[in-house]
Design an enzyme around this catalytic site. Structure first.
Site, mmCIF file in Angstrom:
data_model
loop_
_atom_site.group_PDB
_atom_site.id
_atom_site.type_symbol
_atom_site.label_atom_id
_atom_site.label_comp_id
_atom_site.label_asym_id
_atom_site.label_seq_id
_atom_site.Cartn_x
_atom_site.Cartn_y
_atom_site.Cartn_z
ATOM 1 N N CYS A 1 1.467 -6.751 -1.442
ATOM 2 C CA CYS A 1 0.223 -7.503 -1.414
ATOM 3 C C CYS A 1 0.478 -9.011 -1.265
ATOM 4 O O CYS A 1 0.867 -9.452 -0.186
ATOM 5 C CB CYS A 1 -0.611 -7.146 -2.634
ATOM 6 S SG CYS A 1 -2.357 -7.469 -2.391
ATOM 7 N N HIS A 16 -0.525 -1.404 -3.699
ATOM 8 C CA HIS A 16 0.278 -1.601 -4.918
ATOM 9 C C HIS A 16 0.884 -0.285 -5.410
ATOM 10 O O HIS A 16 0.306 0.353 -6.297
ATOM 11 C CB HIS A 16 -0.616 -2.141 -6.043
ATOM 12 C CG HIS A 16 -1.066 -3.542 -5.836
ATOM 13 N ND1 HIS A 16 -0.406 -4.629 -6.351
ATOM 14 C CD2 HIS A 16 -2.124 -4.038 -5.171
ATOM 15 C CE1 HIS A 16 -1.033 -5.742 -6.014
ATOM 16 N NE2 HIS A 16 -2.091 -5.407 -5.293
ATOM 17 N N GLU A 43 3.209 0.074 -7.392
ATOM 18 C CA GLU A 43 3.648 -0.074 -8.796
ATOM 19 C C GLU A 43 2.521 0.244 -9.775
ATOM 20 O O GLU A 43 2.768 0.381 -10.961
ATOM 21 C CB GLU A 43 4.192 -1.495 -9.034
ATOM 22 C CG GLU A 43 3.158 -2.604 -9.210
ATOM 23 C CD GLU A 43 2.504 -3.061 -7.906
ATOM 24 O OE1 GLU A 43 2.732 -2.433 -6.849
ATOM 25 O OE2 GLU A 43 1.727 -4.037 -7.963
HETATM 26 N N1 GLN Z 1 -5.697 -11.852 -2.362
HETATM 27 C C1 GLN Z 1 -4.401 -12.164 -2.862
HETATM 28 C C2 GLN Z 1 -3.733 -13.282 -2.055
HETATM 29 O O1 GLN Z 1 -4.271 -13.717 -1.095
HETATM 30 C C3 GLN Z 1 -3.497 -10.953 -2.868
HETATM 31 C C4 GLN Z 1 -4.028 -9.932 -3.819
HETATM 32 C C5 GLN Z 1 -2.982 -9.115 -4.507
HETATM 33 O O2 GLN Z 1 -1.781 -9.419 -4.477
HETATM 34 N N2 GLN Z 1 -3.427 -8.092 -5.200
HETATM 35 O O3 GLN Z 1 -2.705 -13.724 -2.400
#
Ligand code: GLN
Length: 201
Positions: free
Chosen positions: A79, A169, A171
């Site tokens: 992410c 995710h 994890e």
């Molecule tokens: N929206 C977040 C970002 O731009 C990422 C979200 C996440 O890691 N769950 O960094």
């Protein structure tokens, strides 16, 4: 195999729990001196990419980590971690920029900010659980990068050499297969004894 988990902000503890479950040695990176501890692989967790990027610079770790990744250190970004590794970022500024992918931040908008699905991942036989939280997706891959998973026509996982990224995710669930995939990838990147790998599952 020892895995470093960047623990500046975000969901690092959940990655550590997964590594623990898989029997992989792990420790946290919080400041520059932590980089003196030898490690074979690195996890960049989810969180807020702008915050993690800023802290990486504030702590003076940015250049060294980028160089190590460019030199082949196996890295897994989830992410926000994926955003940090992308060479191009729509809706944000590139950070480490070591991977030939373009990502779109907060790509699913407000209404579908968080969702769960299951889908195919690379050559795995069974679909994997995918939890998305204000997630980016990959708009483009080029050069040495290739897509590993797609959800509704958007790339949500990719790999380039020793770099692995997921928009979701792994994890946060109970399924260890993506972490196993990363540990195997990391083990084949270096000359890590296979006994260490089998211990990891
Ligand atoms: N929206 C977040 C970002 O731009 C990422 C979200 C996440 O890691 N769950 O960094």
């Amino acid at each position: 195999m020892r895995v470093a988990v960047l623990a500046l902000q975000g969901a690092f503890a959940e990655h550590e729990e997964m590594l623990e479950r898989l029997g992989a040695d792990h420790f946290q990176i919080r400041q520059k001196k932590d980089l003196d501890t030898p490690f074979d692989a690195l996890i960049l967790p989810g969180g807020e990419s702008t915050v993690i990027g800023k802290l990486l610079r504030d702590e003076g770790m940015f250049e060294e980590l980028r160089t190590r990744i460019q030199n082949g250190l196996p890295v897994f970004g989830t992410c926000a971690g994926m955003i940090l590794l992308a060479e191009k970022v729509e809706g944000g500024t590139p950070c480490l920029g070591t991977m030939e992918i373009q990502v779109k931040r907060n790509a699913y908008g407000r209404q579908l900010g968080s969702f769960y699905t299951e889908d195919k991942f690379d050559d795995m036989r069974e679909p994997v659980p995918m939890t998305f939280i204000r997630a980016p997706y990959v708009e483009q891959v080029w050069g040495g990068a290739r897509a590993l998973a797609e959800v509704d026509g958007h790339i949500v996982a990719a790999r380039q050499g020793n770099q692995l990224v997921t928009a979701f995710h792994p994890e946060l669930g109970q399924d260890p297969r993506i972490h196993e995939y990363f540990l195997k990838m990391a083990a084949s990147a270096g000359n890590i004894p296979s006994s260490t790998l089998s211990k990891a599952g």
